[in-house]
Design an enzyme around this catalytic site. Sequence first.
Site, short mmCIF file in Angstrom:
data_model
loop_
_atom_site.label_atom_id
_atom_site.label_comp_id
_atom_site.label_asym_id
_atom_site.label_seq_id
_atom_site.Cartn_x
_atom_site.Cartn_y
_atom_site.Cartn_z
N HIS A 223 0.81 -1.22 0.00
CA HIS A 223 0.00 0.00 0.00
C HIS A 223 0.84 1.28 0.00
CE1 HIS A 223 -3.57 2.46 0.86
NE2 HIS A 223 -2.80 3.12 1.71
N HIS A 265 -1.45 0.75 6.83
CA HIS A 265 -1.61 1.68 5.71
C HIS A 265 -0.37 2.56 5.59
CE1 HIS A 265 -5.68 0.93 4.14
NE2 HIS A 265 -5.91 0.47 5.36
#
Length: 290
Positions: A223, A265
């Site tokens: 990510h 993330h």
Amino acid sequence: MIREFTVSGPEAGPYGITAGPDGALWFTLVHEGRIGRMEPGGEPGFHPDDPVQAGPMNITAGPDGALWFTGFRGDRIGRIDTGGRVTQFEVPPGGPCGIAAGPDGALWFTLMHTGRIGRITTGGEVTGFPLPVEGALPSMITAGPDEALWFTLNQGNAIGRIAPDGDVALHALPTEGAAPVGITSGPDGALWYAAIGTGQIGQITTDGKVTEFPLPDRRARPHAIVAGPDEALWFTEWGTAHVGRITPEGRIDEHPLPTPGCEPHGIALGPDGALWVALETGGIAQVVPG
């Protein structure tokens, strides 16, 4: 060594993270509308008292000693000083997503839904630049080594470059469905990106040459990516709850986070030389290289 710190409930959604000029980590709570601050080894604090309805998503250190963030849901760019005071600036509709400080002393951001790149001065003056492609979903953005900004086109299967004067060039990726998200400048003078769709880490030189490095588990869903303190790149694997490391030569090492399914993330290099990761299930992880 990896340690996790609980900073919120899972409903708050820690997402973006960056190092501030004050020796602290700053991170967004996208669902709660707050900005968190935590010094390494300290307790987290949160700003402002009233939630930011725009939904702070990604955050970066600005050239003015403050932190700047995107308000994805409310079409705002926000500024928070190290004392916690927030100012918001309205930008054209489009879902501001990634944000980075540019070489020109302004902040540059992506407008995901309308396919534009925006620029905002520290005084709040906003300019927009259209991209020569529709529906490409510009996602993350970073300053390159060539006095330009580089960004990912999540649904355009490409990496873009925009000069401070607004001139845009797009570089197609060799593997279809790459869906690039995170991007950063590497220690080798190239740009490095995370291809969440194909489970690859990519390198693109400033003249557009692309090299792809498949991850051991192509379902890892990489990510975000950042340059580490050790001449390597570090990235999050959202799908497998790992943090990965790749050298400019392409050697890959992966490290499982303590909590399975923690949804890593954002990732940032902290003031302590460690990598810090925002976990959407309510935590912040500290990853000490070596």
